[in-house]
Design an enzyme around this catalytic site. Structure first.
Site, mmCIF file in Angstrom:
data_model
loop_
_atom_site.group_PDB
_atom_site.id
_atom_site.type_symbol
_atom_site.label_atom_id
_atom_site.label_comp_id
_atom_site.label_asym_id
_atom_site.label_seq_id
_atom_site.Cartn_x
_atom_site.Cartn_y
_atom_site.Cartn_z
ATOM 1 N N LYS A 120 0.687 -1.315 -0.075
ATOM 2 C CA LYS A 120 -0.033 -0.114 -0.090
ATOM 3 C C LYS A 120 0.828 1.237 -0.028
ATOM 4 O O LYS A 120 0.365 2.289 -0.492
ATOM 5 C CB LYS A 120 -1.066 -0.079 1.238
ATOM 6 C CG LYS A 120 -1.859 -1.320 1.325
ATOM 7 C CD LYS A 120 -2.736 -1.492 0.078
ATOM 8 C CE LYS A 120 -3.193 -2.806 0.186
ATOM 9 N NZ LYS A 120 -3.580 -3.212 -1.253
ATOM 10 N N GLU A 205 -1.135 8.116 8.018
ATOM 11 C CA GLU A 205 -2.294 8.961 7.355
ATOM 12 C C GLU A 205 -2.803 9.985 8.309
ATOM 13 O O GLU A 205 -3.162 9.498 9.363
ATOM 14 C CB GLU A 205 -2.945 8.335 6.602
ATOM 15 C CG GLU A 205 -2.503 7.615 5.146
ATOM 16 C CD GLU A 205 -3.768 6.814 4.469
ATOM 17 O OE1 GLU A 205 -4.617 6.533 5.002
ATOM 18 O OE2 GLU A 205 -3.234 6.727 3.233
ATOM 19 N N ASN A 294 -7.458 -1.822 -6.627
ATOM 20 C CA ASN A 294 -7.897 -3.450 -6.464
ATOM 21 C C ASN A 294 -7.478 -3.728 -7.891
ATOM 22 O O ASN A 294 -7.895 -3.003 -8.815
ATOM 23 C CB ASN A 294 -9.281 -3.707 -6.225
ATOM 24 C CG ASN A 294 -9.640 -3.322 -4.891
ATOM 25 O OD1 ASN A 294 -8.935 -3.439 -3.887
ATOM 26 N ND2 ASN A 294 -10.690 -2.273 -4.696
ATOM 27 N N ARG A 296 -8.452 -6.533 -9.502
ATOM 28 C CA ARG A 296 -9.143 -7.817 -9.840
ATOM 29 C C ARG A 296 -10.467 -7.320 -10.304
ATOM 30 O O ARG A 296 -10.886 -5.933 -10.215
ATOM 31 C CB ARG A 296 -9.306 -8.595 -8.550
ATOM 32 C CG ARG A 296 -10.360 -7.788 -7.710
ATOM 33 C CD ARG A 296 -10.605 -8.696 -6.573
ATOM 34 N NE ARG A 296 -11.546 -7.888 -5.457
ATOM 35 C CZ ARG A 296 -11.132 -6.981 -4.695
ATOM 36 N NH1 ARG A 296 -9.971 -6.871 -4.484
ATOM 37 N NH2 ARG A 296 -11.957 -6.102 -4.003
ATOM 38 N N ARG A 342 -26.211 -7.335 -1.861
ATOM 39 C CA ARG A 342 -25.469 -8.556 -1.743
ATOM 40 C C ARG A 342 -26.369 -9.144 -0.765
ATOM 41 O O ARG A 342 -26.677 -9.047 0.380
ATOM 42 C CB ARG A 342 -24.060 -8.359 -1.179
ATOM 43 C CG ARG A 342 -23.139 -7.575 -1.898
ATOM 44 C CD ARG A 342 -21.547 -7.663 -1.427
ATOM 45 N NE ARG A 342 -20.861 -6.519 -2.254
ATOM 46 C CZ ARG A 342 -19.754 -6.694 -1.916
ATOM 47 N NH1 ARG A 342 -18.793 -7.382 -1.198
ATOM 48 N NH2 ARG A 342 -18.666 -6.070 -2.568
HETATM 49 C C1 MV4 Z 1 -9.112 5.421 6.203
HETATM 50 C C2 MV4 Z 1 -10.152 5.806 6.834
HETATM 51 C C3 MV4 Z 1 -10.062 7.026 7.286
HETATM 52 N N1 MV4 Z 1 -8.981 7.863 7.149
HETATM 53 N N2 MV4 Z 1 -7.996 5.996 6.059
HETATM 54 C C4 MV4 Z 1 -10.730 0.764 5.817
HETATM 55 C C5 MV4 Z 1 -10.656 -0.294 4.355
HETATM 56 C C6 MV4 Z 1 -9.413 0.181 3.857
HETATM 57 N N3 MV4 Z 1 -9.592 0.046 2.448
HETATM 58 C C7 MV4 Z 1 -9.439 1.430 4.236
HETATM 59 N N4 MV4 Z 1 -10.135 2.024 5.348
HETATM 60 C C8 MV4 Z 1 -10.108 3.226 5.915
HETATM 61 N N5 MV4 Z 1 -9.031 3.979 5.642
HETATM 62 C C9 MV4 Z 1 -7.947 7.414 6.389
HETATM 63 N N6 MV4 Z 1 -6.916 7.787 6.253
HETATM 64 C C10 MV4 Z 1 -11.330 4.881 7.144
HETATM 65 C C11 MV4 Z 1 -11.169 3.646 6.505
HETATM 66 C C12 MV4 Z 1 -12.604 2.774 6.793
HETATM 67 C C13 MV4 Z 1 -13.349 2.507 5.758
HETATM 68 C C14 MV4 Z 1 -13.106 3.015 4.724
HETATM 69 C C15 MV4 Z 1 -13.848 2.374 3.528
HETATM 70 C C16 MV4 Z 1 -14.970 1.828 3.676
HETATM 71 C C17 MV4 Z 1 -15.296 1.292 4.917
HETATM 72 C C18 MV4 Z 1 -14.602 1.821 5.982
HETATM 73 C C19 MV4 Z 1 -14.922 1.470 7.358
HETATM 74 C C20 MV4 Z 1 -14.033 1.835 8.294
HETATM 75 C C21 MV4 Z 1 -12.842 2.504 8.275
#
Ligand code: MV4
Length: 454
Positions: A120, A205, A294, A296, A342
């Site tokens: 990442k 971050e 992603n 895929r 889903r």
């Molecule tokens: C974050 C965030 C808030 N701030 N990054 C969760 C899954 C991963 N793909 C990244 N995620 C998050 N990263 C920063 N800088 C909050 C989340 C996050 C989240 C992101 C997308 C969809 C659902 C989520 C649920 C909780 C936290």
């Protein structure tokens, strides 16, 4: 006579996506080889296959994740290409490299692109360099010196989030609300990452407190051409499991979306990406911040198919076979609105899995209604795999029409013998906040806490 570099595709997956990939192959006139576990011997994709090979017991580690068995099946069957679907080996760079080393076409991006996006930090570095807006924070290995770490976090501004470079999809991350918690959080996340991913690297971050999850679908060919195919909003999720997705992401300025889409396609060209891909963003106060890519086909690709009329899996296979993109960006269609629910075999209140025999399977229909599923009456939902048994996808000229169709389709769909989350979807489709559009990533979990909802 397909004009592609192969005639036979081995499908290294199960469930609805094995069937989805098989339909795309058959549409293109390709032969399909389906590999399956002992638990999936009666699957529809197995029945429709030109050749089916059992590769192991129900346990996925011994079957759908068994690289030797899959490569042997490819050799024995004469398959010339491998489609990994989603999950399982779909984002395993080593597997993609082994497929190519065996002289087969991996239907996905080059192994190097999968490897880059699996790291990442490397992904964020490459995307920022290519002009994609990213979450504030250094895209580099962190300093050792505690004072330097404190200064770094203070410069970002609390709250911050510690993420594992080898994580993603919600695994290996920790929110830090104040300076006093920083060093402990870094140490714990590092140790967890070492154990879970074999890679202790973590990064910092700015933590966005109430963002939406918006993604951009891209498709790139072997000749440096790339298009973006619209946006999706996947904010409705619980414990990092998406429940309901839509396209396009509602309430976002089309001009801004076009700028972000253009940045994504430019990034694809910059890194030599090819195939289908998804750029994941957090969107807060109208600004986009890249988090992950992603590599895929995704579960929710269908809402993009409904709003473009493009068979994404067919196009994914075509570009893997060396075909050129069929559209310039200006020619990419976009119309109406789509939702995807889903449907899971689970208790709608506790979310406990509900395996068993499906005794009733009544599907909805009518204009703009699509169901992608491997299930049917008499189907046994095995306890060994994820609980998704169907995707209900609806399209309408407007978001309001799509939502009306969604409510009707959810009422029409009747499943018995197992528990499903259909009651949850019916309540959600009746919710005023959801109907208004643009809810954040915490909305669903907040909504589930309330009693007497909807
Ligand atoms: C974050 C965030 C808030 N701030 N990054 C969760 C899954 C991963 N793909 C990244 N995620 C998050 N990263 C920063 N800088 C909050 C989340 C996050 C989240 C992101 C997308 C969809 C659902 C989520 C649920 C909780 C936290």
């Amino acid at each position: 006579m397909t004009g592609l570099g192969f005639k036979t595709v081995l499908i290294a997956n199960r469930g609805e996506i094995a069937l989805r990939v098989q339909r795309a192959c058959r549409t293109l006139g390709l032969r399909t080889v389906v590999v399956h576990s002992e638990a999936d011997a009666d699957a529809l994709a197995v029945r429709q296959a030109d050749m089916a090979l059992c590769i192991g017991p129900a346990n996925a580690a011994a079957s759908y994740l068994n690289q030797e068995a899959i490569l042997l099946a490819a050799e024995l069957s004469g398959a010339e290409a491998v489609h990994p679907g989603y999950g399982f080996l779909s984002e395993n760079a080593a597997f993609a490299a082994r497929v190519e080393a065996a002289g087969l076409v991996f239907i996905g991006p080059p192994a190097a692109a999968i490897r880059m996006m699996g790291d990442k930090v490397a992904a964020k570095q490459a995307m920022r360099a290519a002009g994609v807006p990213c979450v504030p924070g250094p895209d580099t290995a962190l300093p050792e010196d505690p004072a330097a770490l404190q200064a770094l976090a203070a410069a970002i501004g609390y709250p911050v989030i510690v993420k594992a470079a080898g994580g993603g999809g919600g695994r290996g991350m920790r929110v830090v609300r104040a300076a006093a918690e920083l060093l402990e959080a870094l140490a714990v996340t590092r140790e967890e990452a070492r154990r879970a991913f074999g890679n202790p690297e973590v990064y910092l971050e700015k933590f966005l407190t109430a963002p939406r999850h918006v993604e951009i679908q891209v498709l790139a060919d072997h000749y440096g051409q790339a298009v973006w195919l619209g946006s999706r909003d996947c904010s409705l999720q619980r414990r990092h499991q998406k429940i309901l997705e839509e396209a396009p992401a509602p309430g976002i300025d089309p001009q801004l979306l076009a700028e972000i889409g253009a940045a994504c396609t430019a990034a694809c060209r910059a890194i030599g990406y090819r195939g289908l891909g998804t750029f994941e963003f957090l969107v807060e106060d109208g600004a986009f911040y890249f988090i992950e890519m992603n590599t895929r086909v995704q579960v929710e690709h269908c809402v993009t198919e409904m709003t473009t009329g493009i068979d994404l899996v067919q196009q994914q296979i075509r570009v893997a076979g060396g075909a050129r993109l069929a559209w310039t960006q200006a020619e990419v269609p976009g119309f109406g609105h789509a939702f995807e629910c889903r449907i899971n075999a689970e208790n709608p209140k506790t979310f406990a899995p509900s395996p068993g025999v499906i005794t009733q399977w009544d599907l909805p229909g009518g204009p703009g209604v699509r169901v992608d599923s491997h299930a049917r009456a008499g189907f046994v939902v095995a306890p060994h795999y994820d609980s998704m048994i169907a995707k209900l996808i609806v399209h309408g000229d407007s978001r309001a029409e799509a939502l009306a169709r969604l409510r009707i389709a959810l009422d029409e769909m009747q499943v018995s013998g197992i528990e499903t989350n259909l009651p949850l979807h019916r309540q959600l489709a009746a919710d005023a906040g959801f109907a208004a559009g643009g809810v954040d990533i915490h909305y669903l979990e907040r909504w589930l806490q309330q009693d007497g909802r909807a």
